[in-house]
Scaffold this motif. Structure first.
Motif, PDB file in Angstrom:
ATOM      1  N   PHE A  19       6.408  -9.932  -6.240  1.00 57.49           N
ATOM      2  CA  PHE A  19       6.189  -9.319  -4.920  1.00 57.49           C
ATOM      3  C   PHE A  19       6.428  -7.821  -4.975  1.00 57.49           C
ATOM      4  N   LEU A  20       7.494  -7.429  -5.661  1.00 59.00           N
ATOM      5  CA  LEU A  20       7.810  -5.999  -5.719  1.00 59.00           C
ATOM      6  C   LEU A  20       6.722  -5.225  -6.434  1.00 59.00           C
ATOM      7  N   ARG A  21       6.227  -5.804  -7.536  1.00 60.88           N
ATOM      8  CA  ARG A  21       5.155  -5.111  -8.257  1.00 60.88           C
ATOM      9  C   ARG A  21       3.925  -4.969  -7.371  1.00 60.88           C
ATOM     10  N   ARG A  22       3.593  -6.085  -6.716  1.00 56.28           N
ATOM     11  CA  ARG A  22       2.394  -6.052  -5.876  1.00 56.28           C
ATOM     12  C   ARG A  22       2.562  -5.101  -4.685  1.00 56.28           C
ATOM     13  N   THR A  23       3.787  -5.086  -4.121  1.00 56.38           N
ATOM     14  CA  THR A  23       4.028  -4.183  -2.990  1.00 56.38           C
ATOM     15  C   THR A  23       3.865  -2.730  -3.411  1.00 56.38           C
ATOM     16  N   LEU A  24       4.336  -2.490  -4.644  1.00 60.99           N
ATOM     17  CA  LEU A  24       4.167  -1.138  -5.177  1.00 60.99           C
ATOM     18  C   LEU A  24       2.683  -0.770  -5.238  1.00 60.99           C
ATOM     19  N   VAL A  25       1.892  -1.750  -5.690  1.00 65.92           N
ATOM     20  CA  VAL A  25       0.436  -1.514  -5.740  1.00 65.92           C
ATOM     21  C   VAL A  25      -0.116  -1.232  -4.338  1.00 65.92           C
ATOM     22  N   VAL A  26       0.319  -2.087  -3.371  1.00 68.19           N
ATOM     23  CA  VAL A  26      -0.169  -1.901  -2.000  1.00 68.19           C
ATOM     24  C   VAL A  26       0.235  -0.533  -1.473  1.00 68.19           C
ATOM     25  N   GLY A  27       1.513  -0.185  -1.723  1.00 76.54           N
ATOM     26  CA  GLY A  27       1.970   1.130  -1.271  1.00 76.54           C
ATOM     27  C   GLY A  27       1.167   2.243  -1.905  1.00 76.54           C
ATOM     28  N   GLY A  28       0.889   2.087  -3.207  1.00 72.08           N
ATOM     29  CA  GLY A  28       0.104   3.111  -3.902  1.00 72.08           C
ATOM     30  C   GLY A  28      -1.280   3.220  -3.320  1.00 72.08           C
ATOM     31  N   LEU A  29      -1.881   2.043  -3.090  1.00 69.51           N
ATOM     32  CA  LEU A  29      -3.240   2.061  -2.526  1.00 69.51           C
ATOM     33  C   LEU A  29      -3.251   2.724  -1.160  1.00 69.51           C
ATOM     34  N   THR A  30      -2.254   2.389  -0.338  1.00 71.63           N
ATOM     35  CA  THR A  30      -2.179   2.988   0.991  1.00 71.63           C
ATOM     36  C   THR A  30      -2.040   4.494   0.887  1.00 71.63           C
ATOM     37  N   ALA A  31      -1.150   4.911  -0.027  1.00 71.74           N
ATOM     38  CA  ALA A  31      -0.964   6.352  -0.194  1.00 71.74           C
ATOM     39  C   ALA A  31      -2.276   7.008  -0.606  1.00 71.74           C
ATOM     40  N   LEU A  32      -2.976   6.337  -1.524  1.00 70.12           N
ATOM     41  CA  LEU A  32      -4.273   6.861  -1.962  1.00 70.12           C
ATOM     42  C   LEU A  32      -5.233   6.967  -0.787  1.00 70.12           C
ATOM     43  N   GLY A  33      -5.264   5.886   0.012  1.00 69.74           N
ATOM     44  CA  GLY A  33      -6.173   5.870   1.178  1.00 69.74           C
ATOM     45  C   GLY A  33      -5.861   6.997   2.124  1.00 69.74           C
ATOM     46  N   VAL A  34      -4.583   7.170   2.443  1.00 68.63           N
ATOM     47  CA  VAL A  34      -4.206   8.232   3.374  1.00 68.63           C
ATOM     48  C   VAL A  34      -4.537   9.602   2.783  1.00 68.63           C
ATOM     49  N   MET A  35      -4.314   9.707   1.454  1.00 64.20           N
ATOM     50  CA  MET A  35      -4.652  10.980   0.807  1.00 64.20           C
ATOM     51  C   MET A  35      -6.147  11.244   0.912  1.00 64.20           C
ATOM     52  N   GLY A  36      -6.904  10.179   0.714  1.00 62.51           N
ATOM     53  CA  GLY A  36      -8.368  10.312   0.837  1.00 62.51           C
ATOM     54  C   GLY A  36      -8.755  10.786   2.221  1.00 62.51           C
TER      55      GLY A  36
END
Lengths: 673, 385
Positions: A19-36
């Motif tokens: 879960f922690l690994r996947r959450t990290l991925v989700v957080g990263g993706l979200t950060a990427l999206g917001v950056m985009g």
């Protein structure tokens, strides 16, 4: 996380790790999206900001075109010939109506006549661009206007406003020369495109009208003016929410055009035609100002402003007297006997003696017999003009040939168009041997001797228009200058010089004086125009020349006909006063019937009277000299008749028509040489 | 005094401790966003509290209080309520479809009129789904969550409401449901062996669906997104006007209450789906980017709260909630910036609208509750079903 005790072998902890690994991925993706999104914001708001600011301003502000008032057209005395009048109208904006059908139903209850034109209205409204108001009815009465405004709330997308409509207060009097305005059509738009110019947006304004004929057309650019712009703030529905007065500019009105015409003379001229067809031109012989240029019958140019009903237009177009044609400059006719002074002048220029006497035996022989309308006996040139003797001029013409006549005819103003400032002029035709070569009748291109006698009396291939006749009369009357007609007096306050340089006529003024003497006698006792050319203004008298142009070959039948289109054209040219000419008049009465003295002369007289009485100098002269010392024309005639008796001119020569074949006494004499 | 793993037993259940344990940073951030929303609604109404701003303010205040109350509710109650809630919401969605109580608004039959209240069950369905999925995963092993036939159950739990809502047709909500469900399955540990083929299938299937499976108006939205200039006065109008609003805001914005695009109604749906454009127009890049940062902070704080939970239910539920919120933000953001087709997805907390705000704040009540009760373990298999 790190502070928590970790047990790696149990399932819950495996779940937690994953879960922690996947959450990290989700957080990263979200950060990427917001950056985009942030980058996109930067692109739109920083890089392209200016571009979008412009687009927003285009949305927010609209230039509402304010059509310019069209320039007035006035006569020489400042009388308005073409003006603008306020008009109430109703407009529909499709995109503001919720339901066009329902709106038109309601509107139909207020303005019942819109129901009849409903299909046309729907077509117009649907063809219009977004948010463009389409006029559905103009010239509302105050009651109708008030009614529409009263129900405005229930009629979304319908508005009533006031605009300026072109107005011709004199109706048909100036219809041909001034022309009219009408709604621009696809061809007007096309004309701009073909010329490679940008189509002005003004053309699409519902209240804009474009010049269609005459002055309105030829001076369109000067009369139109510059549209103004109201910079208004609008909302998404195109509704005006505010005005930006600072950035608005008022329209520039079209320039005022003053014509040389005189409304009184013009109105009189149209009036005297009654139901007859024809044209009348009046000119000032001193400077060439055209005081009157009328074509009859006429039409109401006001109808074109709002659109002529098809039925009315068809009626105009189908009427055989052709109200839509400008007969003053576009209609050409054989000049008939009004041409005889040209033949006379041509002979004089070539050294002929005006006192030479030629005997008229009632006919002229050249291969065949050319009839004269009477047997005039022996006469000189002045009397030949007075009597309108065919034989005399046929004799002169045959002696000098057609080219001599053609040359003088052109110098006097025939066979050409004038730089009047309006188009649509028909130059007519002045025939000569060169023309005949180019337009052969029988293949050899030869000018046949038999054509010359007809030419001498203004028949045959020769055609002229009323303006040319007036120019010719002006030049005769002026006696010195080759007067050029001028129609436009000033544009926007700047005086327009007469077209072309006014040169002297290449003829000795004394020769022209001889012709004038002849024309003076035409309206004097015994002349062909005597009875109908008396002005009744005392010492101020009018001189003239009658003319009858046959429109068909009579053969052996009678020339009298009750069918309009079979009757002769009837012409008259005149100038006045005799001693000090000021005004020249030409009148053509199409199919006017018998003899120039009957239909043309009285009309010329009435028109001339108005021109003379409006001239303060002439008025003073009439008032000062009074009427007492003038002779009684009746007694004058009686004396003259007595004197004329022995000379063998028994019949009062008010007609120049040749007597009917049966009445013609058989003549044994050959054509005099 | 902050609570820790070593806090004395019973201490954590004291109300004052619980209230202290609420993540107030998160609450403040949520309120800031909602406050900006109210301010924008006030602005676009031409400086009037009516018709939107006052409404929105009252609603937010109410749901904020509810969220804070929910934050104090022990996760076991959430856990127990998960399946019944999901069931009831599914029935409500079915009622829209199969009873006359459902009615059409804006082209989709997605409202339910219960007489005393009108609701959009699809909104709450997202919350119910997250809870139900969380409960299911709580009761299953990592292996089962990764790759097993049992995964058909959560798939069905997602697929059923997805299909029903898509049929309404409320594509935006269906998409959110599907993606939220997918996000939950992802964080729960779904094997890449499923993720990759499904992703490929979606990449291929979406264009086909657009062509064959969509309603006319939906297809138009997608097609105009690809080329908004094709129909500038029709469906492309929204995208073009939104971009103009954003772009004309520039770096510093046109000033509060001075955005011509929103004030003069060039911007459609400016109080709901396109409210972010209004913020961007009036406050410029500075304002809109700051707002994005707020959203990002909320999401990251939410994910951290999820990762701190000792119970798998709390982890899954909180992260599902946050994923749901993040999807809203990203999809709406992409939409107003012209990066995605216009689908009816509001900007959470900023857009005017009751159902969506209630769902979001209930969801954050759950997230806050997860944080307050992060040390509580939940036994497997407990529940009403």
């Amino acid at each position: 996380m790190s502070s928590e005790p970790s047990i790696f072998f149990s399932d819950p902890n495996e779940r937690q790790g994953s879960f922690l690994r996947r959450t990290l991925v989700v957080g990263g993706l979200t950060a990427l999206g917001v950056m985009g999104l942030g980058l996109r914001l930067g692109q739109l708001q920083v890089v392209q900001a200016r571009e979008f600011a412009t687009l927003a301003a285009e949305n927010q502000f609209n230039f509402r075109l304010v059509p310019p008032p069209r320039g007035l057209i006035k006569d020489r005395n400042g009388v308005v010939i073409a003006g603008n009048r306020p008009s109430f109208r109703v407009l529909v904006v499709r995109d503001e109506t919720k339901d066009l059908d329902g709106t038109l139903d309601l509107l139909g209850r207020l303005l019942p006549d819109t129901l009849e034109r409903r299909r046309g209205i729907i077509r117009d409204v649907n063809a219009a661009p977004r948010f463009t108001p389409v006029p559905v009815k103009s010239d509302l009465t105050w009651d109708e206007f008030a009614r529409v405004n009263l129900y405005a709330n229930e009629l979304p997308g319908v508005m009533a406003d006031m605009h300026e409509a072109r107005f011709y207060p004199h109706g048909g009097a100036f219809a041909h020369v001034v022309g009219y305005v009408a709604k621009p059509n696809a061809r007007d738009v096309e004309a701009y495109r073909e010329a490679g110019e940008e189509v002005p947006t003004l053309l699409f304004n519902p209240s804009f009208r474009i010049g269609r004929q005459g002055i309105e057309r030829s001076l369109e650019d000067r009369l139109r003016g510059e549209p103004g712009g109201n910079r208004v703030e609008v909302d998404a529905r195109g509704r005006v929410v505010g005005e930006d007065a600072e950035n608005s500019r008022p329209p520039v009105p079209g320039e005022e055009v003053v014509l040389t015409l005189d409304a009184d003379i013009q109105n009189k001229a149209l009036e005297v035609f009654g139901e007859e067809a024809g044209s009348c031109v009046v000119m000032d012989v001193r400077n060439g100002d055209v005081l009157c240029m009328v074509s009859a019958p006429s039409f109401d140019p006001n109808l074109f402003v709002s659109g002529v009903p098809t039925s009315v237009y068809r009626a105009w177009a189908d009427y055989e007297r052709r109200p839509l044609t400008d007969k003053a400059i576009n209609g050409v006719f054989a000049p008939g006997s009004t041409f005889k002074p040209v033949t006379g002048l041509a002979a004089l220029v070539r050294g002929a003696n005006p006192d030479r006497r030629i005997t008229c035996t009632g006919g002229f022989y050249l291969g065949r017999r050319f009839a004269c309308h009477a047997t005039h006996g022996s006469q000189d040139m002045r009397d030949a003009i007075k009597n309108s003797c065919n034989v005399y001029f046929m004799q002169l013409a045959v002696e000098m040939g057609p080219d001599a006549i053609a040359e003088v005819a052109r110098t006097m103003g025939f066979g050409q168009t004038f730089d009047l400032g309006i188009g649509n002029q028909n130059p007519g035709l002045v025939p000569d041997t060169g023309w005949r070569r180019r337009n052969p009748v029988r293949g050899d291109g030869k000018w046949y001797p038999g054509e010359t006698p007809s030419y001498a009396i203004g028949q045959g291939a020769l055609t002229v228009n009323a303006l040319q006749l007036a120019v010719y009369t002006s030049r005769l009357a002026n006696g010195r200058k080759a007067i050029q007609p001028r129609l436009i007096k000033s544009i926007g306050g700047r005086e327009q010089p007469p077209a072309g340089d006014v040169r002297d006529l290449p003829y000795d003024p004394a020769l022209l004086a001889i012709l004038r003497e002849g024309m003076n006698r035409v309206t004097d006792v015994g002349g062909t125009g005597f009875r109908n050319s008396q002005l009744g203004l005392g010492a101020v008298r009018m001189a003239g020349k009658t003319g009858t142009a046959q429109v068909r070959n009579y053969g052996t039948g009678s020339r009298k006909s009750n069918v309009w289109s079979q009757k002769d054209h009837n012409l008259f040219i005149a100038y006045a006063p005799i001693d000090e000419p000021r005004y020249a008049v030409s009148v053509i009465v199409q199919h006017g019937g018998m003899g120039g003295g009957t239909a043309g002369a009285p009309r010329a007289r009435e028109v001339m009277k108005v021109a003379l009485l409006k001239d303060p100098d002439i008025r003073r002269r009439i008032e000062q000299s009074g009427f007492a010392d003038t002779e009684d024309p009746g007694s004058h005639e009686a004396n003259a008749l007595g004197a004329a008796g022995p000379q063998g001119a028994p019949a009062p020569a008010t007609e120049e028509a040749p007597p009917a074949a049966g009445a013609q006494p058989a003549s044994t004499s050959e054509a005099p040489q | 005094m902050t609570a820790s793993a070593l806090t004395r037993p019973g201490e954590r259940d004291r109300l004052s401790v619980k209230v202290r344990e609420i993540d107030w940073t998160l609450v403040v951030l949520l309120s800031v966003v909602a406050g900006v929303g109210v301010a924008m609604l006030y602005s676009i109404a031409g400086g009037e509290w009516q018709p939107w701003a006052a409404d929105q303010l009252v609603r937010y205040s109410a749901v904020l209080v509810m969220a804070l109350v929910l934050a104090l509710v022990h996760p076991k109650w959430w856990f127990r309520a998960a399946y019944p809630m999901y069931g009831v919401l599914l029935v409500l969605v079915l009622m829209i479809e199969f009873t006359p109580l459902g009615y059409v608004a804006g082209g989709a039959r997605n409202w339910l009129n219960l007489g005393f209240i009108r609701i959009q069950p699809a909104e709450f369905m997202k919350l119910g789904l997250v809870l139900a999925l969380a409960r299911w995963y709580h009761n299953h092993t990592a292996q089962e969550a990764r790759l097993s036939w049992k995964l058909l159950i959560p798939a069905a739990m997602i697929g059923l409401p997805f299909l029903l809502v898509a049929k309404q047709p409320d594509l935006g909500s269906a998409m959110i449901i599907g993606l939220t469900g997918a996000a939950v399955m992802f964080v729960a540990g779904l094997s890449w062996k499923i993720i990759v083929p499904t992703g490929v299938l979606a990449a291929v299937g979406t264009p086909l669906f657009v062509i064959f499976g969509m309603h006319e108006y939906q297809r138009n939205r997608v097609l105009t997104f690809l080329d908004p200039t094709k129909d500038p006065s029709g469906t492309g109008y929204n995208i073009i006007q939104s971009k103009i609003a954003l772009g004309s805001g520039g770096f510093l914005g046109r000033g509060y209450g001075l955005g011509s695009q929103s004030q003069l109604e060039f911007l459609p749906e400016r109080q709901t789906d396109f409210i972010f454009s209004t913020v961007a127009e009036e406050f410029g890049f500075v304002g809109s980017f700051s707002l994005l940062i707020c959203y990002a902070a909320i999401i990251l704080i939410g994910l951290r709260i999820a990762s701190l939970s000792h119970s798998h239910f709390g982890r899954i539920a909180a992260s599902g909630m946050v994923a749901f919120f993040a999807l809203f933000v990203l999809i709406n953001g992409a939409m107003v910036m012209g990066l995605a087709p216009v689908v009816g997805v509001p900007m959470p907390l900023l857009s005017y609208g009751g159902s969506s705000m209630m769902t979001i704040m209930f969801g954050f009540g759950l997230v806050l509750s997860t944080r307050v009760h992060r040390y509580s373990e939940l036994p497997k298999g407990h529940g009403l079903f």
